[in-house]
Design an enzyme around this catalytic site. Structure first.
Site, PDB file in Angstrom:
ATOM      1  N   GLU A 118       0.832  -1.213   0.000  1.00 51.34           N
ATOM      2  CA  GLU A 118       0.000   0.000   0.000  1.00 51.34           C
ATOM      3  C   GLU A 118       0.864   1.260   0.000  1.00 51.34           C
ATOM      4  OE1 GLU A 118      -3.011  -0.434  -0.519  1.00 51.34           O
ATOM      5  OE2 GLU A 118      -3.792  -2.186   0.538  1.00 51.34           O
ATOM      6  N   HIS A 142      -2.610   2.183   8.381  1.00 53.08           N
ATOM      7  CA  HIS A 142      -3.719   1.378   7.857  1.00 53.08           C
ATOM      8  C   HIS A 142      -3.903   0.140   8.732  1.00 53.08           C
ATOM      9  CE1 HIS A 142      -6.058  -1.327   5.484  1.00 53.08           C
ATOM     10  NE2 HIS A 142      -5.030  -2.047   5.062  1.00 53.08           N
ATOM     11  N   HIS A 144      -6.575  -3.311   9.767  1.00 57.31           N
ATOM     12  CA  HIS A 144      -7.729  -4.151   9.461  1.00 57.31           C
ATOM     13  C   HIS A 144      -8.609  -4.186  10.713  1.00 57.31           C
ATOM     14  CE1 HIS A 144      -5.829  -6.483   5.855  1.00 57.31           C
ATOM     15  NE2 HIS A 144      -5.734  -5.166   5.733  1.00 57.31           N
ATOM     16  N   GLU A 172     -17.164  11.443  22.274  1.00 63.33           N
ATOM     17  CA  GLU A 172     -15.731  11.577  21.970  1.00 63.33           C
ATOM     18  C   GLU A 172     -15.457  11.614  20.462  1.00 63.33           C
ATOM     19  OE1 GLU A 172     -13.607  11.908  24.360  1.00 63.33           O
ATOM     20  OE2 GLU A 172     -11.685  11.730  23.312  1.00 63.33           O
ATOM     21  N   HIS A 213     -12.524  -3.939   4.098  1.00 64.76           N
ATOM     22  CA  HIS A 213     -11.063  -4.021   4.201  1.00 64.76           C
ATOM     23  C   HIS A 213     -10.566  -3.463   5.549  1.00 64.76           C
ATOM     24  CE1 HIS A 213      -6.993  -3.380   1.937  1.00 64.76           C
ATOM     25  NE2 HIS A 213      -6.798  -3.681   3.205  1.00 64.76           N
TER      26      HIS A 213
HETATM   27  P1  13P Z   1       1.381  -5.401   3.172  1.00 63.63           P
HETATM   28  O1  13P Z   1       1.848  -6.625   3.908  1.00 63.63           O
HETATM   29  O2  13P Z   1       1.914  -5.330   1.779  1.00 63.63           O
HETATM   30  O3  13P Z   1       1.605  -4.149   3.974  1.00 63.63           O
HETATM   31  O4  13P Z   1      -0.197  -5.558   2.970  1.00 63.63           O
HETATM   32  C1  13P Z   1      -1.063  -5.637   4.061  1.00 63.63           C
HETATM   33  C2  13P Z   1      -2.355  -4.961   3.804  1.00 63.63           C
HETATM   34  O5  13P Z   1      -3.049  -4.690   4.744  1.00 63.63           O
HETATM   35  C3  13P Z   1      -2.778  -4.641   2.409  1.00 63.63           C
HETATM   36  O6  13P Z   1      -3.924  -3.840   2.410  1.00 63.63           O
HETATM   37 ZN    ZN Z   2      -5.055  -3.929   4.242  1.00 61.13          ZN
END
Ligand code: 13P
Ligand code: ZN
Length: 281
Positions: A118, A142, A144, A172, A213
């Site tokens: 990413e 980023h 998950h 909050e 995602h």
């Molecule tokens: P990477 O291991 O390449 O960082 O990918 C993980 C991810 O969350 C892709 O969206």
């Molecule tokens: Zn991801």
């Protein structure tokens, strides 16, 4: 002093560990990047190397002159965030961007590997922040985040719906994200399109939901980035619980638009009531 003791490195590693402990980073999920400031570069420079194999320039696939000459600490593609602190030189590294903002090369770490898949999303986001005059955002993260992702299975990728839900859960959230979250529909992970659309959203929002995602946030510091992701993820979880406890219907006692407006007035935050969706059922 080894580079691992550098302030930026310690904070980077600490954030990866904190994020892992939250359970947001199964396998190699998620990624983190940080734009080094002048002091970081001064401290880390003695450890940088551009000699020998593995330090070639690689095209970014785009050119952005605002990125020219910048240094980024970034997690490695495929690396578990859990292991960044255990073996930093393999699971993260520092890259330099060339003078035209169109190529990168390793200057430290990323042994036998490369930046996150990413990386385009991270770099285009950083380019937005470099162009901003009123902030000094250096962290892009980023995750998950499971509750955010679960909520993206229920709500349309519609910002008004999302912000009605998240701001409504607890007072909050609007304090931390008065401009609300941006929301994108599903897009191919690691794609240029995801990167371009994310950067556009991050011009107006500090957090963007990636449907099915996770979430990506930008902030000035590691603590702020972690805190924002944490607050949004927690609000999403409370909303889901309350909705399930209410037979799957929207909870009846969300923080009201009038209450939100009162909070914003007290804190001097801009709040646009029209950003809220009509109540959904
Ligand atoms: P990477 O291991 O390449 O960082 O990918 C993980 C991810 O969350 C892709 O969206
Ligand atoms: Zn991801």
């Amino acid at each position: 002093m080894p580079i691992e003791q550098a302030n930026c490195m310690r904070r980077f590693v600490r954030m990866c560990a904190d994020a892992w402990e939250q359970g947001w980073h199964e396998s190699n999920a998620g990624n983190l990047s940080y734009r080094l400031d002048e002091e970081d570069i001064r401290v880390c420079m003695p450890f940088f190397s551009i000699k020998g194999e593995g330090h070639e320039w690689h095209g970014l696939g785009f050119a952005d002159s605002d990125l020219a000459g910048q240094f980024f600490m970034v997690t490695a593609g495929g690396s578990p965030l859990r292991k960044v602190g255990i073996d930093p030189a393999i699971n993260c590294g520092v890259v330099e961007i060339d003078g035209e903002g169109k190529a990168w090369r390793k200057v430290w770490g990323l042994k036998g590997t490369h930046p996150t898949s990413e990386f385009s999303s991270h770099l285009l986001a950083h380019a937005v922040f470099i162009r901003e005059t009123d902030g000094d955002n250096r962290v892009v993260y980023h995750a998950h985040a499971p509750n955010v992702t679960a909520l993206s299975l229920l709500l349309e990728p519609d910002e008004a719906q999302w912000n009605r839900a998240l701001w409504g859960v607890m007072t909050e959230v609007i304090m931390l994200a008065p401009q609300g979250v941006g929301v994108l529909p599903w897009m191919l992970p690691g794609s240029k399109e995801l990167a371009v659309r994310t950067a556009a959203k991050l011009e107006a929002h500090d957090a963007v939901v990636w449907t099915q995602h996770g979430i990506i946030v930008r902030e000035q510091t590691f603590d702020d980035a972690f805190g924002l992701a944490h607050a949004i993820e927690k609000a999403a979880g409370i909303y889901l619980n309350a909705r399930a406890a209410n037979g799957g219907h929207r909870p009846e006692h969300l923080v009201s638009p009038a209450q939100l407006a009162a909070i914003c007035e007290k804190m001097g935050l801009d709040f646009d009531v029209s950003a809220l969706a009509a109540p959904d059922e």
